[in-house]
Write an enzyme that holds these catalytic residues in place. Structure first.
Site, PDB file in Angstrom:
ATOM      1  N   LYS A   1       1.441   1.443 -10.205  1.00  0.00           N
ATOM      2  CA  LYS A   1       2.243   0.693 -11.363  1.00  0.00           C
ATOM      3  C   LYS A   1       1.550   1.103 -12.743  1.00  0.00           C
ATOM      4  O   LYS A   1       0.273   1.636 -12.757  1.00  0.00           O
ATOM      5  CB  LYS A   1       2.275  -0.817 -11.177  1.00  0.00           C
ATOM      6  CG  LYS A   1       2.862  -1.045  -9.641  1.00  0.00           C
ATOM      7  CD  LYS A   1       4.205  -0.723  -9.797  1.00  0.00           C
ATOM      8  CE  LYS A   1       5.062  -0.379  -8.295  1.00  0.00           C
ATOM      9  NZ  LYS A   1       5.217  -1.548  -7.398  1.00  0.00           N
TER      10      LYS A   1
HETATM   11  C1  LIG Z   1       5.856  -2.044  -6.242  1.00  0.00           C
HETATM   12  C2  LIG Z   1       7.063  -3.045  -6.072  1.00  0.00           C
HETATM   13  C3  LIG Z   1       6.969  -4.246  -5.812  1.00  0.00           C
HETATM   14  C4  LIG Z   1       5.973  -4.885  -4.738  1.00  0.00           C
HETATM   15  O1  LIG Z   1       4.535  -4.991  -5.380  1.00  0.00           O
HETATM   16  P1  LIG Z   1       3.522  -5.083  -4.714  1.00  0.00           P
HETATM   17  O2  LIG Z   1       2.493  -5.740  -5.859  1.00  0.00           O
HETATM   18  O3  LIG Z   1       3.009  -4.132  -4.036  1.00  0.00           O
HETATM   19  O4  LIG Z   1       3.626  -6.438  -3.793  1.00  0.00           O
HETATM   20  C5  LIG Z   1       8.184  -5.117  -5.622  1.00  0.00           C
HETATM   21  N1  LIG Z   1       9.145  -4.900  -6.377  1.00  0.00           N
HETATM   22  C6  LIG Z   1       9.304  -3.539  -6.909  1.00  0.00           C
HETATM   23  C7  LIG Z   1      10.607  -3.164  -7.663  1.00  0.00           C
HETATM   24  C8  LIG Z   1       8.287  -2.471  -6.762  1.00  0.00           C
HETATM   25  O5  LIG Z   1       8.241  -1.514  -7.246  1.00  0.00           O
END
Ligand SMILES: *Cc1c(COP(=O)(O)O)cnc(C)c1O
Length: 397
Positions: free
Chosen positions: A198
């Site tokens: 991210k």
């Molecule tokens: C990555 C992601 C998540 C989940 O994030 P985590 O921190 O891995 O739980 C949820 N929603 C979207 C749109 C994502 O891209």
């Protein structure tokens, strides 16, 4: 202009490259040397700084965005049999948390090009399901959905009028602006992800932000086993520190200080890394403007307001090679890509449980058939972007 086969095959441009070249190591060292590895002062400091950054009263650090989404919905009172509107073009976490609470997701189509839900799509969803209790908004790719009213009601106003709570999945959207405000302080609560790929990372981690005191208090208690620390500290200050009460069967969702230390270092560079991703996106948009075979991402906001987490092209149906083949050919040239996402109405669990038909999601289907995300990160060089764009012209032009 590309410089021949030899050079071409030697490139290796992964889909993601993590940037941990700031104070990450120094802050993690502090944690290790302190001997306190779980949740303590670093997590608190990360919460304080993050709340400042998005301009909310409360920020609650957790171990993933999925946990934050679960806590947010729970704190809003979503429970068995409730309906929650969710866009189909998202990661399964956005919808699975609805099922954790024995509630049911109702899937919405999205806008072609941006993969966002619009106030019109939301209003139509509520017309079809007037008993829906909440909406989950996904700020796809790092662009804010139209939350605020402007030439017509925004998503927040539509939901307020119809009595729906709004939980935002901002896993792609830090730092993201919506008008004069930051994503994080718009709806009833907002959830961020610090997963490794991210825009900022803690390895694994997440954050729930809100201005609502009751949601913050409930999420804090449920984050750590349902232990009511506030009650404990308010009424039993004279009691020994080992004494506490459990007021609900909570979860184990706290963020360890090791991860928060990484987050603090990432936060320091969040805006400069965003600027670099904008440089990449602008370069792509300029270079790909004449590539007839693809639709570029649809951007409704000034480029400075966009977090630029993903750069998603849609390969048109009449293109020389289809999306699947394009991915193979790019991989052969050392270019990593990804497909965000196979929409949830196509995932067997949701499709079978709710008897979903592809025809109900025409725009998501159009996107799904052609979508491919290109590399987009601060250390992606202009030369690498040129190489990727040249490859796309050679394969699709
Ligand atoms: C990555 C992601 C998540 C989940 O994030 P985590 O921190 O891995 O739980 C949820 N929603 C979207 C749109 C994502 O891209």
């Amino acid at each position: 202009m590309h410089s021949g086969q030899q050079k071409m095959w030697s490139k290796c441009i992964p889909f993601v490259r993590v940037s941990c070249d700031g104070n990450e190591l120094a802050y993690v060292r502090e944690v290790l040397e302190s001997g306190w590895l779980t949740t303590a002062s670093k997590a608190q400091e990360f919460e304080r700084r993050f709340a400042q950054e998005v301009g909310t009263r409360f920020a609650i650090a957790v171990n993933s965005c999925t946990s934050a989404l679960h806590l947010g919905l729970e704190a809003m009172g979503v429970g068995p049999g409730d309906k929650v509107l969710v866009p189909t073009m998202t990661f399964t976490a956005s919808a699975e948390v609805v099922r954790y609470l024995d509630a049911d997701p109702v899937f919405l189509d999205v806008e072609y090009g941006s993969s966002l839900i619009t106030p019109e799509i939301v209003a139509e969803g509520i017309d079809r399901h007037p008993d829906a209790k909440a909406l989950i908004v996904v700020h796809f790719a790092g662009q804010s959905a139209r939350m605020l009213s402007q030439d017509g009601p925004g998503i927040l106003e539509v939901c307020r009028q119809r009595g729906l709570k709004v939980l935002e999945d901002a896993a792609h959207a830090f730092p993201t602006r919506c008008g004069e405000r930051m994503v994080g302080g718009l709806g009833d609560a907002t959830c961020f992800s610090f997963y490794a790929n991210k825009t900022i990372t803690t390895g694994e981690g997440g954050m729930l932000t809100t201005d609502d005191e009751a949601i913050a208090a409930r999420a804090r208690v449920m984050r750590l086993h349902g232990i009511d620390r506030d009650v404990w500290s308010r009424f039993t200050a004279e009691k020994p520190s080992w004494e506490y009460d459990v007021i609900a069967p909570g979860y184990k969702y706290n963020m360890p200080d090791i991860n928060a230390a990484i987050g603090l270092a990432q936060l320091e560079r969040a805006w400069s890394m965003r600027d670099q991703r904008q440089r990449c996106a602008t370069h792509y948009l300029q270079r790909l403007a004449e590539l007839e075979a693809v639709d570029p991402p649809l951007v409704h906001v000034p480029p400075e307001d966009h977090a630029w987490h993903l750069f998603v092209l849609t390969v048109k149906p009449q293109a020389r090679v289809n999306r699947g083949r394009l991915i193979e050919l790019l991989a052969a040239r050392g270019i990593g890509t990804s497909v965000p996402y196979r929409p949830l109405h196509r995932m067997s669990y949701y499709r079978d449980r709710y008897q979903l038909k592809a025809e109900e999601f025409p725009q998501a289907e159009r996107i799904w058939r052609g979508c491919v995300a290109l590399p987009l990160y601060p250390t992606l060089s202009d030369d690498e972007i040129d190489y990727i764009c040249n490859s796309l012209y050679e394969l699709l032009g």
